[in-house]
Design an enzyme around this catalytic site. Structure first.
Site, short mmCIF file in Angstrom:
data_model
loop_
_atom_site.label_atom_id
_atom_site.label_comp_id
_atom_site.label_asym_id
_atom_site.label_seq_id
_atom_site.Cartn_x
_atom_site.Cartn_y
_atom_site.Cartn_z
N SER A 10 0.80 -1.22 0.00
CA SER A 10 0.00 0.00 0.00
C SER A 10 0.84 1.26 0.00
CB SER A 10 -0.94 0.01 1.21
OG SER A 10 -0.21 -0.15 2.41
N THR A 11 2.13 1.14 0.31
CA THR A 11 3.02 2.30 0.28
C THR A 11 4.23 1.99 -0.57
OG1 THR A 11 4.20 1.60 2.28
CG2 THR A 11 2.31 3.04 2.58
#
Length: 210
Positions: A10-11
């Protein structure tokens, strides 16, 4: 028949390669990797992600879909349960690296189906609950600080994202506290804190942009 790993981070600072290495260390022979980078599992359904769409097109009956855990598919209860059931109806076997869970649609026994579906529902609900707990911790911290950045952040974590993920992964495979501490270079106390409160520890990482 192919074994395909679906990975998601997600990052941008998280590492897709770690998920592949972990799967191989668990005994999986991966034929292909489909991965989404910088994609939230909360607001974006698997079939709406760039590589998630490709995964739906790629999987065939008899294939095995490997994920680190169901939260890689998503953190939305309805989306995760719908996705797993879709693949099972298609004849795809879903396996998780953590806890070595297997889900398929082969069984016709009502009791086995009920147990399987209940477990899928529980895991999907847990994935969503973890995401919601992390968001709530962030909101509460911001509100309490009332603009004071140093107070909002709190003490900087003694672990980074890679160590945090490794602790969770090793704990999921049954490793002991001392073994995890040695592998990650963290203290036993830090390992126990991550294992005991993963949501709070992840929220601390997010507050520091880690």
């Amino acid at each position: 028949m192919a074994t395909i790993l679906y990975a998601r981070v997600s990052t941008t600072d998280q590492n897709i390669a770690h998920q592949k290495t972990q799967a191989e260390n668990a005994g999986f022979t991966i034929d292909d990797v489909v991965a989404d980078h910088g994609i939230s599992g909360i607001g974006t359904k698997l079939k709406d992600r760039t590589e998630g769409k490709r995964l739906f097109d790629k999987l065939r009956s008899g294939d095995t879909l490997v994920v680190r855990w169901v939260d890689r598919l998503g953190r939305n209860y309805q989306d995760v349960t719908d996705t797993i059931r879709h693949f099972m109806r298609q004849g795809v076997i879903i396996r998780t690296v953590i806890n070595n869970m297997t889900f398929d649609g082969a069984t016709k026994d009502p009791m086995q189906e009920a147990v399987r579906d209940a477990l899928i529902a529980f895991m999907a609900a847990t994935a969503q609950a973890q995401a919601e707990a992390t968001k709530e911790a962030q909101r509460a911290g911001i509100e309490a600080a009332k603009g004071d950045v140093s107070k909002y952040r709190g003490k900087k974590p003694s672990y980074n994202r890679e160590a945090f993920t490794k602790v969770q992964d090793m704990n999921g495979t049954g490793a002991g506290t001392s073994q995890i501490a040695k592998a990650t270079g963290l203290t036993r106390q830090t390992v126990l804190r991550i294992v005991g409160d993963p949501q709070g520890c992840e929220a601390a990482l997010l507050r520091w942009g880690m």
